[in-house]
Design an enzyme around this catalytic site. Sequence first.
Site, short mmCIF file in Angstrom:
data_model
loop_
_atom_site.label_atom_id
_atom_site.label_comp_id
_atom_site.label_asym_id
_atom_site.label_seq_id
_atom_site.Cartn_x
_atom_site.Cartn_y
_atom_site.Cartn_z
N GLY A 42 -7.34 -36.28 -20.47
CA GLY A 42 -8.13 -37.12 -19.56
C GLY A 42 -9.07 -38.05 -20.32
O GLY A 42 -8.99 -38.19 -21.54
N THR A 71 -4.40 -36.06 -13.81
CA THR A 71 -5.06 -37.38 -13.91
C THR A 71 -5.03 -37.91 -15.34
O THR A 71 -5.31 -39.08 -15.57
CB THR A 71 -6.54 -37.30 -13.45
N THR A 74 -8.69 -24.77 -9.70
CA THR A 74 -8.91 -25.16 -11.10
C THR A 74 -10.30 -24.71 -11.55
O THR A 74 -10.48 -24.20 -12.66
CB THR A 74 -8.78 -26.70 -11.24
N TYR A 115 -15.05 -29.98 -5.13
CA TYR A 115 -15.50 -30.26 -6.50
C TYR A 115 -16.91 -29.69 -6.73
O TYR A 115 -17.12 -28.89 -7.64
CB TYR A 115 -15.49 -31.77 -6.71
#
Length: 313
Positions: free
Chosen positions: A14, A39, A94, A147
């Site tokens: 990333g 990503t 995650t 998140y």
Amino acid sequence: MGHSKNILVAGGAGFIGTNLIKSLLDQDHHVICLDNFLTGHRSNLMHLEDNSRLSILEHDVIQPMDMQVDMIYNLACAGSPPAYQADPIHTLKTSVYGVENLAQLALKNHCPMFHASTSEIYGEPLNHPQQESDWGNVNTLGIRACYDEGKRAAEALLFDYKRSHGLDIRIARIFNTYGPNMQADDGRVISNFINQVLRSEPMSMYGQGEQTRSFCYVDDMVEAIQALMALASAPASPVNLGNPSEYSMLEIADTIASLLNCRPQLVFKPLPEDDPTRRCPDISLAQTLLDWSPSTDLIHGLSRTIAYFKNQL
Ligand code: NAD
Ligand code: UDP
């Protein structure tokens, strides 16, 4: 850091990860870049792939892993709001299952672990600037919660691993960071604005543009992250890392337009749900603990980021 180490960088393909890996390779370390390429992209690592001290492992941190390492950096988690909201359950897994798997690996290897937490754990801040002692003000049910709450759960889990199993954990609460190797299309404000101007499109301004953020250039962030890992022992609390110079999004648009020698053209769009109104780190703990302060100002950092994206085109 002395002699060459075997270092795992989870989320290494990333934006921050690739910049960190470059710095670690420059210091002669061996690096394992572990990534599920959600990503991050292999192309980000292309210029490093010839380096025999870099190995790339496609793996999702949600699944357990086993390897011999001297040090773990965990950056695995989509960083941009549209990206982490695309599959919110995966984002939460995650931050919880993935973080636990890495904590287990750190214990097995008796090695220190860095974890990338975030300013988002402060939510809509009740104090300004934000200090590590602030508990945060987060909507547990909103679209950012996967998140924000995931990262809060990760901090709780890692501190329970520290208390229960003696895990050597170093947590940074990273504030908005920008620079080369950001994905042009991952939806963050600086990459969006620069690429929109380069494509002769208006900049997409969410809300009235009066919300603020404090932007840190990636080289400064990579230096601070490594300084945290170089401490002889783990700090007692997470540490805010960022650049405390605070700007509204209107100011960011004006600055980018002037660096690209054009007048700012804006198209106003609705403010996303739970978008924090202001954000600025108190970095006194980092300054004392790490003897570190960011050294790249916005103009220089944006100029280098613009040069990177021009080159990408
Ligand atoms: P990024 O999205 O560019 O990079 C994240 C990397 O993690 C990508 O390569 C992605 O493919 C990988 N990844 C995601 N989920 C994974 C999984 N389950 N298993 C393996 N790999 C996975 O984001 P970034 O800006 O480089 O952020 C890196 C870390 O720093 C993230 O944990 C993010 O939450 C944190 N952070 C970043 C910022 C910022 O402004 N850039 C601010 C606060 C916190
Ligand atoms: N933003 C914006 N236009 C964009 C992308 C983002 O005005 O094209 C705003 C966004 O609403 C937020 C700020 O810029 O207020 C920073 O957004 P970003 O996604 O970069 O980071 P975060 O919201 O995670 O701080």
